[in-house]
Design a protein around this motif. Structure first.
Motif, short mmCIF file in Angstrom:
data_model
loop_
_atom_site.label_atom_id
_atom_site.label_comp_id
_atom_site.label_asym_id
_atom_site.label_seq_id
_atom_site.Cartn_x
_atom_site.Cartn_y
_atom_site.Cartn_z
N ARG A 40 -1.89 10.08 -17.83
CA ARG A 40 -2.46 10.65 -19.18
C ARG A 40 -3.56 9.90 -19.68
NH1 ARG A 40 -1.34 15.01 -23.60
NH2 ARG A 40 -3.12 14.98 -24.67
N TYR A 41 -3.30 8.46 -19.58
CA TYR A 41 -4.26 7.78 -20.36
C TYR A 41 -5.21 6.71 -19.68
CZ TYR A 41 -1.82 9.67 -24.45
OH TYR A 41 -1.24 10.63 -25.07
N LEU A 42 -4.74 6.40 -18.50
CA LEU A 42 -5.26 5.31 -17.65
C LEU A 42 -6.10 5.80 -16.47
CD1 LEU A 42 -2.51 2.53 -17.64
CD2 LEU A 42 -4.80 2.83 -19.23
N PRO A 43 -7.08 5.06 -16.01
CA PRO A 43 -7.76 5.59 -14.94
C PRO A 43 -7.09 5.22 -13.51
CG PRO A 43 -8.64 3.61 -15.65
CD PRO A 43 -7.83 3.98 -16.58
N HIS A 44 -7.70 5.48 -12.48
CA HIS A 44 -6.62 5.04 -10.99
C HIS A 44 -5.52 5.90 -10.90
CE1 HIS A 44 -9.87 2.20 -11.04
NE2 HIS A 44 -9.79 1.54 -12.04
N ARG A 45 -5.52 7.18 -11.04
CA ARG A 45 -4.36 7.82 -11.17
C ARG A 45 -3.73 7.90 -9.94
NH1 ARG A 45 -5.63 13.03 -15.50
NH2 ARG A 45 -5.85 11.63 -17.18
N GLN A 46 -4.44 7.86 -8.75
CA GLN A 46 -3.79 7.76 -7.41
C GLN A 46 -2.86 6.81 -7.30
OE1 GLN A 46 -7.09 7.38 -8.09
NE2 GLN A 46 -7.74 5.91 -6.89
N GLU A 47 -3.19 5.67 -7.93
CA GLU A 47 -2.09 4.65 -8.11
C GLU A 47 -0.63 5.11 -8.52
OE1 GLU A 47 -6.00 2.35 -7.50
OE2 GLU A 47 -5.31 4.41 -8.55
N ASN A 48 -0.40 5.85 -9.56
CA ASN A 48 0.68 6.42 -9.93
C ASN A 48 1.56 6.98 -8.90
OD1 ASN A 48 -0.44 5.51 -12.56
ND2 ASN A 48 -1.30 7.18 -13.01
N GLU A 49 0.83 7.84 -8.28
CA GLU A 49 1.62 8.42 -7.00
C GLU A 49 1.86 7.40 -6.33
OE1 GLU A 49 2.39 11.52 -6.74
OE2 GLU A 49 1.13 12.61 -7.92
N ALA A 50 1.39 6.58 -6.02
CA ALA A 50 1.82 5.20 -4.86
C ALA A 50 2.91 4.37 -5.52
CB ALA A 50 0.76 4.27 -4.46
N ALA A 51 2.86 4.41 -6.99
CA ALA A 51 4.01 3.53 -7.50
C ALA A 51 5.18 4.29 -7.51
CB ALA A 51 3.60 3.51 -9.05
N ILE A 52 5.21 5.80 -7.65
CA ILE A 52 6.29 6.44 -7.47
C ILE A 52 6.93 6.38 -5.93
CG2 ILE A 52 7.21 8.98 -7.24
CD1 ILE A 52 6.87 7.94 -10.08
N ARG A 53 6.06 6.37 -4.97
CA ARG A 53 6.33 6.41 -3.63
C ARG A 53 7.08 4.85 -3.41
NH1 ARG A 53 1.47 8.94 -2.60
NH2 ARG A 53 0.62 6.84 -1.86
N LEU A 54 6.42 4.08 -3.89
CA LEU A 54 7.07 2.55 -3.94
C LEU A 54 8.32 2.37 -4.75
CD1 LEU A 54 6.58 -0.34 -2.99
CD2 LEU A 54 5.38 -0.65 -5.36
N LEU A 55 8.48 2.90 -5.62
CA LEU A 55 10.06 3.02 -6.27
C LEU A 55 10.94 3.70 -5.22
CD1 LEU A 55 11.70 2.16 -8.57
CD2 LEU A 55 11.07 4.50 -9.65
N SER A 56 10.45 4.83 -4.55
CA SER A 56 11.47 5.51 -3.57
C SER A 56 11.64 4.55 -2.62
CB SER A 56 10.70 6.51 -3.27
OG SER A 56 10.69 7.67 -4.19
N GLN A 57 10.80 3.66 -2.08
CA GLN A 57 10.96 2.82 -1.05
C GLN A 57 11.94 1.77 -1.32
OE1 GLN A 57 7.14 1.77 0.17
NE2 GLN A 57 6.65 3.66 1.22
N LEU A 58 11.77 1.24 -2.51
CA LEU A 58 12.62 -0.01 -2.80
C LEU A 58 14.09 0.55 -3.47
CD1 LEU A 58 10.27 -1.56 -5.70
CD2 LEU A 58 10.74 -2.53 -3.34
N ILE A 59 14.21 1.69 -3.56
CA ILE A 59 15.57 2.32 -3.86
C ILE A 59 16.11 2.50 -2.47
CG2 ILE A 59 17.11 4.19 -4.67
CD1 ILE A 59 15.10 4.38 -7.02
N LYS A 60 15.53 2.99 -1.39
CA LYS A 60 15.87 3.15 -0.13
C LYS A 60 16.27 1.90 0.48
CE LYS A 60 14.72 5.82 4.02
NZ LYS A 60 13.91 6.35 4.76
#
Length: 214
Positions: free
Chosen positions: A174-194
């Motif tokens: 909501r508050y920061l720019p570069h929002r595509q990185e948020n989606e990337a962070a979610i994918r990274l978290l999924s990969q780390l848990i995997k």
């Protein structure tokens, strides 16, 4: 007798509709104006009822906000299942960052975050919301352990890691720019848990103790 029963049901339905309208108005107002700006006069006006009617149904602003937390949790539980059906995600532990992101990154999720933060300076709100949040977490924990195993400490740790990582990223969204990185962070978290749990369960994780943090 049938007419009386029908009248009673109608009144119950009206009460439920009014309460729902106030809860949804509170969520929308918090989303637009923040928790501090979500005063009872604005919420009741958005809901199309008088301030007196709002206080009749909830008693205090804090009581309304506590019901927002409960209502959002119940809605989120239904939305998780809808997301599972729509996307096919959810059978593996590493699916859940993406499932959580799809649900928590909404006005409802941000409203709950603001309410939780407000408990720091509002004792009445804290007395109502903190036990409710603990109840919500415990209910979710039972579901998670049933699906993915793990002892209670481990399951709670994994759940908090995922939920609060996603909630933090929803603030960034909501508050920061570069929002595509948020989606990337979610994918990274999924990969780390995997990587940590390749079988999609919690069987290979932990157990962890307080000593592991030293």
């Amino acid at each position: 007798m049938t007419g009386i029963a029908k009248s009673r049901r109608t009144q119950e339905e009206r009460t439920a509709q009014t309460r729902l309208a106030l809860i949804e108005a509170a969520i929308a107002t918090i989303h637009d104006l923040g928790y501090t700006g979500a005063v009872t006069a604005i919420i009741s006006e958005r809901a199309g009822v008088s301030r007196g009617a709002m206080l009749h149904h909830f008693g205090t602003r804090a009581a309304l906000m506590a019901e927002v937390v409960r209502h959002v949790f119940e809605r989120e539980m239904a939305e998780y299942e809808e997301t599972r059906i729509a996307t096919g995600l959810g059978d593996r532990l590493d699916d859940w960052p993406r499932v959580l992101w799809a649900v928590l990154n909404r006005p409802t999720g941000l409203a709950v975050l603001e309410i939780l933060q407000a408990t720091r300076s509002d004792a009445e709100l804290a007395a109502l919301v903190v036990p409710m949040q603990e109840e919500v977490e415990q209910s979710a924990l039972v579901v998670m352990r049933g699906a993915f195993g793990g002892d209670e400490i481990l399951a709670r740790s994994v759940m908090r890691l995922m939920v609060w990582s996603v909630r933090g990223l929803s603030i960034a969204e909501r508050y920061l720019p570069h929002r595509q990185e948020n989606e990337a962070a979610i994918r990274l978290l999924s990969q780390l848990i995997k990587l940590a749990a390749p079988d999609g369960k919690m069987t290979g994780l932990g157990p962890f103790t307080e000593g592991d943090l030293d």
